[in-house]
Design a protein around this motif. Sequence first.
Motif, mmCIF file in Angstrom:
data_model
loop_
_atom_site.group_PDB
_atom_site.id
_atom_site.type_symbol
_atom_site.label_atom_id
_atom_site.label_comp_id
_atom_site.label_asym_id
_atom_site.label_seq_id
_atom_site.Cartn_x
_atom_site.Cartn_y
_atom_site.Cartn_z
ATOM 1 N N ALA A 36 0.829 -1.202 0.000
ATOM 2 C CA ALA A 36 0.000 0.000 0.000
ATOM 3 C C ALA A 36 0.867 1.256 0.000
ATOM 4 O O ALA A 36 1.894 1.303 0.670
ATOM 5 C CB ALA A 36 -0.913 0.008 1.226
ATOM 6 N N PRO A 37 0.482 2.284 -0.754
ATOM 7 C CA PRO A 37 1.210 3.554 -0.697
ATOM 8 C C PRO A 37 1.251 4.073 0.742
ATOM 9 O O PRO A 37 0.293 3.897 1.495
ATOM 10 C CB PRO A 37 0.380 4.485 -1.596
ATOM 11 C CG PRO A 37 -0.355 3.564 -2.520
ATOM 12 C CD PRO A 37 -0.645 2.329 -1.711
ATOM 13 N N ARG A 38 2.348 4.713 1.080
ATOM 14 C CA ARG A 38 2.532 5.166 2.455
ATOM 15 C C ARG A 38 1.377 6.032 2.945
ATOM 16 O O ARG A 38 0.878 5.865 4.052
ATOM 17 C CB ARG A 38 3.851 5.947 2.564
ATOM 18 C CG ARG A 38 4.102 6.546 3.942
ATOM 19 C CD ARG A 38 5.441 7.253 3.997
ATOM 20 N NE ARG A 38 5.630 7.923 5.286
ATOM 21 C CZ ARG A 38 5.199 9.145 5.551
ATOM 22 N NH1 ARG A 38 4.571 9.832 4.608
ATOM 23 N NH2 ARG A 38 5.391 9.689 6.734
ATOM 24 N N GLU A 39 0.937 6.998 2.102
ATOM 25 C CA GLU A 39 -0.090 7.919 2.567
ATOM 26 C C GLU A 39 -1.416 7.211 2.835
ATOM 27 O O GLU A 39 -2.168 7.581 3.736
ATOM 28 C CB GLU A 39 -0.291 9.070 1.567
ATOM 29 C CG GLU A 39 -0.829 8.676 0.202
ATOM 30 C CD GLU A 39 0.275 8.316 -0.787
ATOM 31 O OE1 GLU A 39 -0.004 8.330 -2.008
ATOM 32 O OE2 GLU A 39 1.412 8.016 -0.333
ATOM 33 N N VAL A 40 -1.710 6.151 2.077
ATOM 34 C CA VAL A 40 -2.948 5.402 2.287
ATOM 35 C C VAL A 40 -2.876 4.630 3.610
ATOM 36 O O VAL A 40 -3.821 4.634 4.407
ATOM 37 C CB VAL A 40 -3.209 4.445 1.112
ATOM 38 C CG1 VAL A 40 -4.451 3.591 1.385
ATOM 39 C CG2 VAL A 40 -3.373 5.224 -0.181
ATOM 40 N N ALA A 41 -1.759 3.979 3.850
ATOM 41 C CA ALA A 41 -1.586 3.211 5.089
ATOM 42 C C ALA A 41 -1.601 4.119 6.310
ATOM 43 O O ALA A 41 -2.235 3.817 7.331
ATOM 44 C CB ALA A 41 -0.283 2.414 5.031
ATOM 45 N N GLU A 42 -0.895 5.247 6.204
ATOM 46 C CA GLU A 42 -0.822 6.163 7.343
ATOM 47 C C GLU A 42 -2.173 6.798 7.652
ATOM 48 O O GLU A 42 -2.562 6.937 8.804
ATOM 49 C CB GLU A 42 0.227 7.251 7.072
ATOM 50 C CG GLU A 42 1.658 6.748 7.091
ATOM 51 C CD GLU A 42 2.081 6.276 8.473
ATOM 52 O OE1 GLU A 42 2.004 7.063 9.425
ATOM 53 O OE2 GLU A 42 2.477 5.102 8.597
ATOM 54 N N MET A 43 -2.902 7.176 6.608
ATOM 55 C CA MET A 43 -4.227 7.766 6.832
ATOM 56 C C MET A 43 -5.207 6.747 7.389
ATOM 57 O O MET A 43 -6.132 7.097 8.118
ATOM 58 C CB MET A 43 -4.768 8.368 5.534
ATOM 59 C CG MET A 43 -4.149 9.706 5.175
ATOM 60 S SD MET A 43 -5.029 10.511 3.822
ATOM 61 C CE MET A 43 -4.102 12.053 3.693
ATOM 62 N N SER A 44 -5.013 5.489 7.065
ATOM 63 C CA SER A 44 -5.860 4.429 7.620
ATOM 64 C C SER A 44 -5.704 4.343 9.132
ATOM 65 O O SER A 44 -6.624 3.946 9.851
ATOM 66 C CB SER A 44 -5.526 3.081 6.981
ATOM 67 O OG SER A 44 -5.823 3.093 5.604
ATOM 68 N N LEU A 45 -4.519 4.734 9.619
ATOM 69 C CA LEU A 45 -4.248 4.736 11.065
ATOM 70 C C LEU A 45 -4.487 6.113 11.668
ATOM 71 O O LEU A 45 -4.137 6.357 12.821
ATOM 72 C CB LEU A 45 -2.804 4.299 11.319
ATOM 73 C CG LEU A 45 -2.479 2.848 10.966
ATOM 74 C CD1 LEU A 45 -0.975 2.602 11.050
ATOM 75 C CD2 LEU A 45 -3.224 1.897 11.887
ATOM 76 N N SER A 46 -5.072 7.017 10.895
ATOM 77 C CA SER A 46 -5.346 8.407 11.301
ATOM 78 C C SER A 46 -4.086 9.140 11.714
ATOM 79 O O SER A 46 -4.095 9.964 12.628
ATOM 80 C CB SER A 46 -6.395 8.476 12.421
ATOM 81 O OG SER A 46 -5.891 7.999 13.653
ATOM 82 N N HIS A 47 -2.964 8.816 11.042
ATOM 83 C CA HIS A 47 -1.724 9.556 11.243
ATOM 84 C C HIS A 47 -1.696 10.737 10.284
ATOM 85 O O HIS A 47 -2.185 10.647 9.164
ATOM 86 C CB HIS A 47 -0.505 8.671 10.959
ATOM 87 C CG HIS A 47 -0.253 7.651 12.030
ATOM 88 N ND1 HIS A 47 0.538 6.538 11.833
ATOM 89 C CD2 HIS A 47 -0.693 7.575 13.309
ATOM 90 C CE1 HIS A 47 0.577 5.825 12.944
ATOM 91 N NE2 HIS A 47 -0.171 6.430 13.849
ATOM 92 N N LYS A 48 -1.101 11.851 10.732
ATOM 93 C CA LYS A 48 -0.922 12.985 9.843
ATOM 94 C C LYS A 48 0.223 12.677 8.889
ATOM 95 O O LYS A 48 1.266 12.177 9.307
ATOM 96 C CB LYS A 48 -0.628 14.255 10.637
ATOM 97 C CG LYS A 48 -1.836 14.746 11.439
ATOM 98 C CD LYS A 48 -1.547 16.056 12.137
ATOM 99 C CE LYS A 48 -2.789 16.566 12.858
ATOM 100 N NZ LYS A 48 -2.546 17.853 13.555
ATOM 101 N N VAL A 49 0.034 12.994 7.630
ATOM 102 C CA VAL A 49 1.018 12.654 6.609
ATOM 103 C C VAL A 49 1.620 13.927 6.033
ATOM 104 O O VAL A 49 0.907 14.840 5.635
ATOM 105 C CB VAL A 49 0.367 11.836 5.469
ATOM 106 C CG1 VAL A 49 1.396 11.491 4.405
ATOM 107 C CG2 VAL A 49 -0.261 10.571 6.029
ATOM 108 N N GLY A 50 2.966 13.971 5.992
ATOM 109 C CA GLY A 50 3.658 15.089 5.363
ATOM 110 C C GLY A 50 3.816 16.284 6.290
ATOM 111 O O GLY A 50 3.420 16.268 7.452
ATOM 112 N N SER A 51 4.412 17.339 5.733
ATOM 113 C CA SER A 51 4.644 18.567 6.483
ATOM 114 C C SER A 51 3.340 19.322 6.671
ATOM 115 O O SER A 51 2.305 18.986 6.094
ATOM 116 C CB SER A 51 5.633 19.451 5.728
ATOM 117 O OG SER A 51 5.034 19.891 4.518
ATOM 118 N N ALA A 52 3.386 20.382 7.464
ATOM 119 C CA ALA A 52 2.209 21.212 7.700
ATOM 120 C C ALA A 52 1.682 21.787 6.388
ATOM 121 O O ALA A 52 0.474 21.900 6.174
ATOM 122 C CB ALA A 52 2.538 22.323 8.682
#
Length: 398
Positions: A346-362
């Motif tokens: 899975a692309p990083r941003e999809v996996a991270e958003m699935s865990l409700s993590h903020k992705v990338g800089s502000a």
Amino acid sequence: MSHLTGKLTKKLVENLGVGRHGDGGGLYLVVKPSGSRSWVVRVVVQGQKNRKGAPLRTDFGLGGADIVTLNQARTKALEYRRMAKQGLSPRFNAKQEIPTFEEIARQVHIDRMPTWKNAKHGQQWINTLRDYAFPKIGRMPVDAIGQPEALMCLSPIWTEKHETAKRLAQRIKTVLDVAKSKGFRTGENPITEIKDAKVLPKVTKKPKHHAAMKWQDVPAFFADLCTRETMAARALMFTCLTGSRTGEVLGMRWDEVDLEARLWTVPAERMKTATDHRVPLTCEMLAIIEPLQAMASAYVFEGQKRHKPLSDMAMLMLLRRMKVEDVTVHGIRSTFRDWASEVANAPREVAEMSLSHKVGSAVEQAYARSDLLERRRALMERWSQFVTGNTGKIVRIG
């Protein structure tokens, strides 16, 4: 003869709008646009003249209206007028009643109650001061607290309980900043001085990871859960499939769930990120929660008390009864993340958003309008199939 009555009342003090409101005898309530309320007394010191030779009128602050009551302000104003009449400047002759550190801290706690993320956070804020600051500096006048006094609170726990000590330092700093804004302190905040001078040793903390299960072991673990009829088992199954945090699952209410849209929206006030989080619900997730509707409870996973959620420890205790000793409930999120990377690609941003993590800089977050719901739904459906044993062919989730 001077007396302690005037135009203002307690109710007026609490509700008057922006401006300078006279009580009589030179006493004023000053209400600023920020909402802060403070007392000021205007006196003419006998014998003092301004540049034009006229009697010199001078204002003196008496403290915030949240700390100093109307009667206390009147008493202090009367004292200042008497000194002025004798030719004594209150600036050098008045004995100001300085509140203690604990008095200011408890008032700050009350004032900020509406701003706490929840009642638990507000209680933790004051409890930290109660346990580590009040026994040592609580009874001290707030203007008498300098670096030595702050260090008395911080040094004993700085290395042993470093995270607690850092929170304690921040809370002491806040109390002293508020005291200064109310006119009870002057000079630099001692916490700032301690930090700038690097008085306390640097503590290198090793990152603490929640013990996680190998993703290869999850299907067998889930199958074991399916044989258990308890509410804790249902909640833990749902947690496994959604990858959500314990608190998010236990606090889940039916009014957050849209069964038709197959969507669970966790409100911002219950999220670590303080933003709404949409969780796509798969068939396997719905199979767990839909039968629970029959209980007609406010909460999806009701505890022993009616319309109350399960205990925070319910799922962890279930793990222990299952003899799963080296895994935490939170660690299951790491298990999902490993699987999403190693198996589903899975692309990083999809996996991270699935865990409700903020992705990338502000900046990146500001431009990221989408929460990638449909791409996350595809990933969660594949995870649900894997966990429940219906693996099928693993394909790239993109």
